[in-house]
Design an enzyme around this catalytic site. Sequence first.
Site, PDB file in Angstrom:
ATOM      1  N   GLY A  46      10.651  63.745  69.693  1.00 23.78           N
ATOM      2  CA  GLY A  46      10.718  62.290  69.670  1.00 23.78           C
ATOM      3  C   GLY A  46      10.625  61.812  68.235  1.00 23.78           C
ATOM      4  CD  GLN A  51       7.481  59.558  63.754  1.00 22.67           C
ATOM      5  OE1 GLN A  51       8.115  59.449  64.795  1.00 22.67           O
ATOM      6  NE2 GLN A  51       6.776  60.632  63.463  1.00 22.67           N
ATOM      7  CB  CYS A  94       2.419  63.283  64.940  1.00 24.32           C
ATOM      8  SG  CYS A  94       3.334  61.850  64.330  1.00 24.32           S
ATOM      9  CG  LEU A  95       8.207  65.452  63.831  1.00 26.75           C
ATOM     10  CD1 LEU A  95       9.584  64.878  64.107  1.00 26.75           C
ATOM     11  CD2 LEU A  95       8.292  66.921  63.442  1.00 26.75           C
ATOM     12  CG  HIS A 136       3.321  60.617  70.058  1.00 27.26           C
ATOM     13  ND1 HIS A 136       2.386  61.538  69.629  1.00 27.26           N
ATOM     14  CD2 HIS A 136       4.147  60.425  68.998  1.00 27.26           C
ATOM     15  CE1 HIS A 136       2.636  61.860  68.376  1.00 27.26           C
ATOM     16  NE2 HIS A 136       3.706  61.210  67.958  1.00 27.26           N
ATOM     17  CD  GLU A 137       7.922  59.398  69.523  1.00 26.64           C
ATOM     18  OE1 GLU A 137       7.800  58.788  68.445  1.00 26.64           O
ATOM     19  OE2 GLU A 137       7.841  60.633  69.597  1.00 26.64           O
ATOM     20  CG  HIS A 140       4.862  56.758  65.729  1.00 20.91           C
ATOM     21  ND1 HIS A 140       4.110  57.078  64.623  1.00 20.91           N
ATOM     22  CD2 HIS A 140       5.106  57.933  66.358  1.00 20.91           C
ATOM     23  CE1 HIS A 140       3.908  58.388  64.595  1.00 20.91           C
ATOM     24  NE2 HIS A 140       4.499  58.934  65.641  1.00 20.91           N
TER      25      HIS A 140
HETATM   26  O1  GNR Z   1       7.743  66.642  68.217  1.00 14.81           O
HETATM   27  C1  GNR Z   1       6.790  66.080  68.744  1.00 14.81           C
HETATM   28  N1  GNR Z   1       6.082  66.725  69.715  1.00 14.81           N
HETATM   29  C2  GNR Z   1       5.119  66.127  70.492  1.00 14.81           C
HETATM   30  C3  GNR Z   1       4.290  66.949  71.266  1.00 14.81           C
HETATM   31  C4  GNR Z   1       3.323  66.388  72.074  1.00 14.81           C
HETATM   32  C5  GNR Z   1       3.182  65.023  72.139  1.00 14.81           C
HETATM   33  C6  GNR Z   1       3.985  64.183  71.379  1.00 14.81           C
HETATM   34  C7  GNR Z   1       4.951  64.728  70.562  1.00 14.81           C
HETATM   35  S1  GNR Z   1       5.991  63.688  69.636  1.00 14.81           S
HETATM   36  C8  GNR Z   1       6.374  64.727  68.286  1.00 14.81           C
HETATM   37  C9  GNR Z   1       7.386  64.071  67.361  1.00 14.81           C
HETATM   38  C10 GNR Z   1       6.777  62.831  66.755  1.00 14.81           C
HETATM   39  O2  GNR Z   1       5.960  62.839  65.879  1.00 14.81           O
HETATM   40  N2  GNR Z   1       7.149  61.679  67.259  1.00 14.81           N
HETATM   41  O3  GNR Z   1       6.609  60.542  66.819  1.00 14.81           O
HETATM   42 NI    NI Z   2       4.645  61.047  66.071  1.00 13.74          NI
END
Ligand code: GNR
Ligand code: NI
Length: 174
Positions: A46, A51, A94-95, A136-137, A140
Amino acid sequence: MTIREIITVPNPLLKTISEPVKVIDDEVLSLIDDMIETMYAAPGIGLAAIQVGVPKRILVIDIAREDEARNPLSFINPEIIDPSEILNSFEEGCLSVPGVFEEIERPDECTVKYLDKDGVEQSVRCKGMLATVIQHEMDHLNGVVFVDHLSKLKRDRAIKKSIKSRTSEKNNNE
Ligand code: GNR
Ligand code: NI
């Protein structure tokens, strides 16, 4: 399509509250294409526009397994409604917080309302992994990263660890 640079903690841009998209023009569509390419290159499942430094309410997600065909989903102006009372704990990464993985509790299910690339309103009930990633997204877009769900002590440690892991990765590549 272009791979864009992903910003990481402690970049203050990650705390920005992103703005709704007013018109789905070519600039927005090419941002979405770039976000999808950037997500695959990372690799991640995601990505939120902030980001890559763009404060617009846009998300891309692909939770297909490696042995499955790619299935990139894009969400414009997403809103989460009807979160379940039942929570689920999932190990998140999270990236923008590289090198850190922590269990986070969130509603097990939720519905996301959003505009697709044609500007048509859509609504999808999300469960399991998709529900986790969508939430999660969405965080952000509201200036929240997953480590903000931890206690201050754990969060501070996580951010330090991430900065350290990124610095050592850089040194290894140089
Ligand atoms: O790549 C991602 N893996 C992930 C694993 C578990 C819960 C959420 C994520 S999102 C993350 C990519 C990211 O940072 N998206 O904002
Ligand atoms: Ni993230």
